[in-house]
Design an enzyme around this catalytic site. Structure first.
Site, mmCIF file in Angstrom:
data_model
loop_
_atom_site.group_PDB
_atom_site.id
_atom_site.type_symbol
_atom_site.label_atom_id
_atom_site.label_comp_id
_atom_site.label_asym_id
_atom_site.label_seq_id
_atom_site.Cartn_x
_atom_site.Cartn_y
_atom_site.Cartn_z
ATOM 1 N N LYS A 128 -2.063 5.200 10.818
ATOM 2 C CA LYS A 128 -0.850 5.443 11.609
ATOM 3 C C LYS A 128 0.353 4.941 10.830
ATOM 4 O O LYS A 128 0.559 3.742 10.695
ATOM 5 C CB LYS A 128 -0.889 4.740 12.964
ATOM 6 C CG LYS A 128 0.236 5.292 13.859
ATOM 7 C CD LYS A 128 0.785 4.323 14.888
ATOM 8 C CE LYS A 128 1.839 3.392 14.406
ATOM 9 N NZ LYS A 128 3.149 3.981 14.098
ATOM 10 N N GLY A 167 3.281 8.350 15.176
ATOM 11 C CA GLY A 167 3.554 8.012 16.570
ATOM 12 C C GLY A 167 4.130 6.631 16.761
ATOM 13 O O GLY A 167 4.399 5.906 15.798
ATOM 14 N N GLY A 217 4.273 2.752 17.859
ATOM 15 C CA GLY A 217 3.336 1.641 17.708
ATOM 16 C C GLY A 217 2.634 1.248 18.986
ATOM 17 O O GLY A 217 1.406 1.134 19.033
ATOM 18 N N GLU A 252 2.053 2.893 21.517
ATOM 19 C CA GLU A 252 1.197 3.945 22.087
ATOM 20 C C GLU A 252 0.096 4.320 21.083
ATOM 21 O O GLU A 252 -1.062 3.937 21.253
ATOM 22 C CB GLU A 252 2.060 5.162 22.457
ATOM 23 C CG GLU A 252 3.100 4.810 23.515
ATOM 24 C CD GLU A 252 4.153 5.887 23.715
ATOM 25 O OE1 GLU A 252 3.914 7.050 23.356
ATOM 26 O OE2 GLU A 252 5.245 5.553 24.234
ATOM 27 N N GLY A 288 -0.397 3.278 17.954
ATOM 28 C CA GLY A 288 -0.954 2.115 17.247
ATOM 29 C C GLY A 288 -1.911 1.340 18.127
ATOM 30 O O GLY A 288 -3.036 1.008 17.732
ATOM 31 N N GLU A 339 -1.312 -8.183 6.637
ATOM 32 C CA GLU A 339 -0.288 -8.554 5.646
ATOM 33 C C GLU A 339 1.017 -8.614 6.417
ATOM 34 O O GLU A 339 1.534 -7.592 6.860
ATOM 35 C CB GLU A 339 -0.257 -7.516 4.524
ATOM 36 C CG GLU A 339 0.360 -8.062 3.263
ATOM 37 C CD GLU A 339 1.844 -7.777 3.208
ATOM 38 O OE1 GLU A 339 2.611 -8.668 3.661
ATOM 39 O OE2 GLU A 339 2.233 -6.699 2.760
ATOM 40 N N CYS A 345 8.738 -8.099 2.515
ATOM 41 C CA CYS A 345 8.195 -9.425 2.810
ATOM 42 C C CYS A 345 8.044 -10.282 1.560
ATOM 43 O O CYS A 345 7.777 -11.478 1.666
ATOM 44 C CB CYS A 345 6.842 -9.255 3.490
ATOM 45 S SG CYS A 345 5.818 -8.040 2.639
ATOM 46 N N GLU A 392 12.328 -14.568 8.702
ATOM 47 C CA GLU A 392 12.441 -13.381 7.860
ATOM 48 C C GLU A 392 13.629 -12.540 8.314
ATOM 49 O O GLU A 392 13.681 -12.103 9.461
ATOM 50 C CB GLU A 392 11.150 -12.569 7.954
ATOM 51 C CG GLU A 392 11.092 -11.448 6.959
ATOM 52 C CD GLU A 392 9.712 -10.811 6.888
ATOM 53 O OE1 GLU A 392 9.144 -10.757 5.795
ATOM 54 O OE2 GLU A 392 9.197 -10.363 7.928
HETATM 55 P P1 NDP Z 1 6.259 -3.852 13.470
HETATM 56 O O1 NDP Z 1 5.283 -4.913 13.152
HETATM 57 O O2 NDP Z 1 6.624 -3.620 14.884
HETATM 58 O O3 NDP Z 1 5.738 -2.437 12.915
HETATM 59 C C1 NDP Z 1 4.773 -2.247 11.927
HETATM 60 C C2 NDP Z 1 3.801 -1.125 12.344
HETATM 61 O O4 NDP Z 1 3.083 -1.535 13.518
HETATM 62 C C3 NDP Z 1 4.480 0.173 12.713
HETATM 63 O O5 NDP Z 1 3.663 1.258 12.339
HETATM 64 C C4 NDP Z 1 4.573 0.069 14.221
HETATM 65 O O6 NDP Z 1 4.719 1.310 14.877
HETATM 66 C C5 NDP Z 1 3.228 -0.555 14.542
HETATM 67 N N1 NDP Z 1 3.127 -1.198 15.842
HETATM 68 C C6 NDP Z 1 4.105 -1.739 16.614
HETATM 69 N N2 NDP Z 1 3.584 -2.244 17.754
HETATM 70 C C7 NDP Z 1 2.260 -2.030 17.718
HETATM 71 C C8 NDP Z 1 1.178 -2.319 18.595
HETATM 72 N N3 NDP Z 1 1.357 -2.932 19.773
HETATM 73 N N4 NDP Z 1 -0.065 -1.949 18.235
HETATM 74 C C9 NDP Z 1 -0.284 -1.329 17.074
HETATM 75 N N5 NDP Z 1 0.698 -1.009 16.199
HETATM 76 C C10 NDP Z 1 1.953 -1.363 16.507
HETATM 77 O O7 NDP Z 1 7.556 -4.117 12.617
HETATM 78 P P2 NDP Z 1 9.045 -3.666 12.932
HETATM 79 O O8 NDP Z 1 9.191 -2.309 12.403
HETATM 80 O O9 NDP Z 1 9.391 -3.849 14.369
HETATM 81 O O10 NDP Z 1 9.894 -4.723 12.096
HETATM 82 C C11 NDP Z 1 10.199 -5.981 12.677
HETATM 83 C C12 NDP Z 1 10.132 -7.077 11.647
HETATM 84 O O11 NDP Z 1 8.811 -7.148 11.113
HETATM 85 C C13 NDP Z 1 11.020 -6.859 10.431
HETATM 86 O O12 NDP Z 1 12.312 -7.277 10.662
HETATM 87 C C14 NDP Z 1 10.309 -7.711 9.412
HETATM 88 O O13 NDP Z 1 10.700 -9.057 9.586
HETATM 89 C C15 NDP Z 1 8.845 -7.567 9.761
HETATM 90 N N6 NDP Z 1 8.189 -6.544 8.924
HETATM 91 C C16 NDP Z 1 7.360 -6.959 7.946
HETATM 92 C C17 NDP Z 1 6.793 -6.035 7.100
HETATM 93 C C18 NDP Z 1 5.878 -6.461 6.004
HETATM 94 O O14 NDP Z 1 5.745 -5.735 5.028
HETATM 95 N N7 NDP Z 1 5.183 -7.564 6.112
HETATM 96 C C19 NDP Z 1 7.075 -4.611 7.201
HETATM 97 C C20 NDP Z 1 7.912 -4.273 8.323
HETATM 98 C C21 NDP Z 1 8.446 -5.219 9.123
HETATM 99 P P3 NDP Z 1 6.142 2.064 14.955
HETATM 100 O O15 NDP Z 1 5.856 3.324 14.272
HETATM 101 O O16 NDP Z 1 6.436 2.245 16.387
HETATM 102 O O17 NDP Z 1 7.146 1.251 14.253
#
Ligand code: NDP
Length: 498
Positions: free
Chosen positions: A185, A215, A217, A219, A221, A259, A293, A393
């Protein structure tokens, strides 16, 4: 890496709608569609499926059906297909880079590194799998013992929006090499390059081996990680969602790779060439648009050179070209979306309220024709190590600056944070470098050259930065399980068990 093709955004033709890719076919999404917009202009690029339970069910079923045959596919054939994935990515990279640039808002030139790493991942695991199976085989009393590796089954993989193709490669390559099938996803904000890659893979991979469900997250995810027929969870993203995924894995006793975030210290000793150190530090906090990150966002600078370093760091920040993402000379472009942009700006307010000093930047800037985008100045903040701006972060182009005098002190400051993904050290003194590197709690430490990724080096986090390792042969362990077979030549003599 240079690029010979000069594709323009107007050359990019996308499908109007992208449903899930299941069994090598783009299907209709069961729960409707939503827009994916260009991060900088706000133009709708395409629509993607919302990815509900039904899409996930069909994708998991396809992966399950494909699994036995893929697991039994000889490693030479799996290896050849992984090399083909690399070839296809390489051949199509200029188009995919541009799509990814438009949806993420990051500067186009950065994607040369992204795609180099992604292509390399497929080639690396194509080779690594050929030498992976070195199980033990030894005689035991009256027989033989064999240990072997087997794949896990169907892997649920969830990736973020910041570096979509790197993440796709980090997830797919080891999982497929080890004989697993996948449901991936991608993030709703940046998934078009990944889905286009998925369509290319559909032309030659066996059906059901790689399935992709775009889609939301909460939903798609959530439905994916909760699906009773997945055997492994792998996630890159925020700590908050990482906790949800870890909890699900715990409840269902599933192997999990996480990660998560980072807040890397970048330590500057007084013996460095200051101009070079400033250059390296600037790369370290601004690359990936600050949305990564692994950035070196906590600059810890020795007292003896602090003032000169700061002055030069500010001068260097002023030179960074902020501009349209698709312009190859741009060095900082748009943050992914309004939510993330506001989050970054809000952190600057928190910093001010906490008494930190913004020495440079801190503002959103407008790039003509791209008013939708959140272009944020490179931002340099003098802060105490305990302040939120130096602990949390930010995911924007910002670094905090803190002074230090003693080596023990800087090690303590460097480690006094919940994360432990990466760290940097700059010094000409090998003893200092290695002493500090040994004491820093982080998975990757780069001495004198930030982002110095090397072939097959394990990548992953200490502390809240995650669980497990990617990018290296260790990732094959994350996608395999060991089996011990003990074969006795004969049954125990009668009367052994009385
Ligand atoms: P998220 O952790 O929310 O998103 C990462 C992925 O998880 C996306 O594909 C997201 O879907 C999905 N997701 C969200 N909620 C769920 C759930 N309940 N169950 C399963 N999958 C889910 O990161 P954000 O995009 O909200 O970013 C927020 C913060 O996270 C950033 O500011 C940063 O600090 C950190 N981050 C860290 C990253 C890294 O590489 N370690 C990468 C991105 C963010 P959707 O498509 O809806 O986004």
């Amino acid at each position: 890496m240079s690029t010979s093709t000069e594709l323009k955004p107007s050359d990019i033709r996308l499908d109007e709608r992208y449903g899930p890719i299941i069994n090598n076919r783009v299907e209709e999404a069961a729960d409707g569609y939503m827009d994916v917009v260009n991060a900088a202009t706000g133009d709708v690029m395409a629509q993607i499926g919302r990815g509900g339970q039904s899409d996930i069910d069909r994708a998991v079923k396809a992966a399950r059906t494909a699994y036995p045959k893929w697991a039994e596919t000889p490693i030479e054939q799996r290896s050849a297909l992984l090399n083909k994935m690399a070839d296809v990515l390489e051949e199509n990279q200029e188009r995919l880079k541009l799509i990814e640039c438009m949806e993420t808002g990051r500067a186009l030139h950065e994607f040369d590194l992204d795609y180099q790493l992604a292509i390399y991942q497929f080639r690396y695991f194509a080779g690594a799998i050929l030498t992976y199976y070195q199980g033990e085989s030894r005689p035991v009393d009256n027989g033989y013992l064999i240990t072997k590796k087997e794949p896990l089954g169907v892997c649920a993989q969830i990736i973020p929006w910041n570096v979509p193709m790197i993440m796709t490669a980090f997830k797919l390559a080891p999982a497929l090499a080890a004989g697993n099938t996948v449901v991936l996803k991608p993030a709703e904000d940046a998934c078009l390059s990944v889905l286009e890659f998925g369509k290319l893979l559909s032309e030659f991979l066996p059906p059901g081996v790689v399935n992709m469900v775009p889609g939301v997250g909460e939903e798609a995810g959530q439905a994916l990680i909760d699906h009773e027929d997945v055997d492994k969870l792998a996630f890159t993203g925020s700590v908050d969602v990482g906790r949800i995924i870890g909890k699900t894995a715990g409840e269902r006793i599933l192997p999990v790779t996480l990660e998560l975030g980072g807040k890397a210290p970048h330590i500057v000793f007084p013996d460095v060439d200051i101009d070079s150190a400033v250059e390296n530090a600037t790369l370290g906090y601004t690359f990936f648009n600050g949305e990564s990150c692994i950035l070196g966002t906590r600059l810890l600078v020795h007292d003896d050179i602090y003032d000169e370093f700061v002055e030069k760091l500010i001068e260097r920040a002023k030179e960074i070209k902020i501009g349209p993402p698709t312009d190859r000379s741009t060095r900082l472009a748009s943050i992914i979306n309004k939510k993330q942009g506001e989050r970054v700006l809000n952190y600057f307010n928190i910093a001010r309220e906490e008494g930190a000093k913004i020495l440079y930047g801190g503002n959103r800037v407008t790039v003509p024709g791209h008013e939708h985008g959140y272009f944020i100045e490179p931002t340099i903040i003098e802060a105490e190590p305990h302040m939120r701006i130096a602990q949390e972060e930010i995911f924007g182009p910002a670094a905090t600056l803190t002074r230090w005098k003693e080596v023990d002190e800087v090690v303590e400051i460097a480690n006094d944070v919940e994360y432990g993904l990466a760290a940097g050290i700059m010094t000409t003194d090998l003893e200092n470098a290695m002493t500090v590197a040994n004491k820093i709690e982080a998975g990757s430490i780069w001495i004198n050259s930030y982002f110095n990724f090397q072939s097959g080096a394990p990548f992953g986090g200490y502390k809240n930065s995650g669980v497990g390792r990617e990018y290296s042969k260790e990732a094959l362990d994350e996608y395999s399980q060991s089996k011990t077979i003990v074969a006795a030549f004969k049954m125990p003599p009668l009367g052994t068990f009385k």
